[in-house]
Scaffold this motif. Structure first.
Motif, PDB file in Angstrom:
ATOM      1  N   TRP A  17       2.472   1.026   3.550  1.00  9.77           N
ATOM      2  CA  TRP A  17       3.900   1.337   3.476  1.00  9.77           C
ATOM      3  C   TRP A  17       4.117   2.471   2.486  1.00  9.77           C
ATOM      4  O   TRP A  17       3.246   2.773   1.678  1.00  9.77           O
ATOM      5  CB  TRP A  17       4.713   0.099   3.119  1.00  9.77           C
ATOM      6  N   SER A  18       5.283   3.084   2.550  1.00 12.09           N
ATOM      7  CA  SER A  18       5.602   4.194   1.653  1.00 12.09           C
ATOM      8  C   SER A  18       6.979   3.982   1.043  1.00 12.09           C
ATOM      9  O   SER A  18       7.627   2.970   1.304  1.00 12.09           O
ATOM     10  CB  SER A  18       5.555   5.515   2.412  1.00 12.09           C
ATOM     11  N   ASP A  19       7.407   4.925   0.260  1.00 10.61           N
ATOM     12  CA  ASP A  19       8.683   4.883  -0.461  1.00 10.61           C
ATOM     13  C   ASP A  19       8.587   3.957  -1.660  1.00 10.61           C
ATOM     14  O   ASP A  19       7.524   3.532  -2.065  1.00 10.61           O
ATOM     15  CB  ASP A  19       9.849   4.478   0.445  1.00 10.61           C
ATOM     16  N   GLU A  20       9.737   3.678  -2.236  1.00  9.72           N
ATOM     17  CA  GLU A  20       9.803   2.840  -3.432  1.00  9.72           C
ATOM     18  C   GLU A  20       9.813   1.371  -3.078  1.00  9.72           C
ATOM     19  O   GLU A  20      10.287   0.963  -2.067  1.00  9.72           O
ATOM     20  CB  GLU A  20      11.060   3.171  -4.235  1.00  9.72           C
ATOM     21  N   ASP A  65      -0.252   5.083  -1.208  1.00 10.17           N
ATOM     22  CA  ASP A  65      -0.896   5.794  -2.313  1.00 10.17           C
ATOM     23  C   ASP A  65      -2.236   5.176  -2.694  1.00 10.17           C
ATOM     24  O   ASP A  65      -3.079   5.828  -3.307  1.00 10.17           O
ATOM     25  CB  ASP A  65       0.005   5.831  -3.552  1.00 10.17           C
ATOM     26  N   HIS A 116       0.569  -0.186  -0.597  1.00 13.03           N
ATOM     27  CA  HIS A 116       1.233   1.121  -0.635  1.00 13.03           C
ATOM     28  C   HIS A 116       0.246   2.199  -0.204  1.00 13.03           C
ATOM     29  O   HIS A 116      -0.931   2.161  -0.569  1.00 13.03           O
ATOM     30  CB  HIS A 116       1.767   1.422  -2.038  1.00 13.03           C
TER      31      HIS A 116
END
Length: 126
Positions: free
Chosen positions: A123-126, A108, A106
């Motif tokens: 990657w991003s999002d949930e 983050d 992720h």
């Protein structure tokens, strides 16, 4: 274990020592746990999760050798690596190179990646 505190090591030093090996244990159909013996660090485990068309390595343990690679290839190899958190980043690139697969992290957690690699997909999002 060092009675004076932490010791630092490398994958090459672990391999050269001749004392480490990984145990791969079938937990249930399509799920295998990988642990290093004797226990190293905080005793982490990784898991091979087998799907219909893809095998995922969930987390990476520090130790990787030829025998481990052979055993995992017998299970169908690894098509992707996914990591739950930065404690597992130590040899993620070596695992990805050994199995010619991407690593999914992720965005983050990008700041915790100490060894950049074109195998890492943020990657991003949930």
């Amino acid at each position: 274990m060092n009675p004076n505190g932490q010791d630092w090591t490398t994958l090459d030093d672990m391999r050269a020592s001749g004392i480490y090996q990984n145990e791969i244990v079938r937990m249930e159909e399509g799920l295998y746990r990988i642990t290093t013996v004797p226990e190293f660090g905080i005793g982490q485990s990784a898991f091979v999760v087998q799907g219909d068309r893809i095998n995922v390595l969930w987390d990476c343990i520090s130790y990787l050798d030829e025998e481990t690679q052979k055993q995992i290839r017998e299970l169908g190899g690894i098509d992707a690596i996914s990591l739950s958190h930065p404690h597992y980043y130590s040899t993620q690139v070596q695992w990805a190179e050994a199995f010619d697969c991407p690593i999914y992290i992720h965005e983050d957690d990008k700041k915790w990646v100490m060894e950049p690699s074109n195998r890492i997909v943020f990657w991003s999002d949930e």
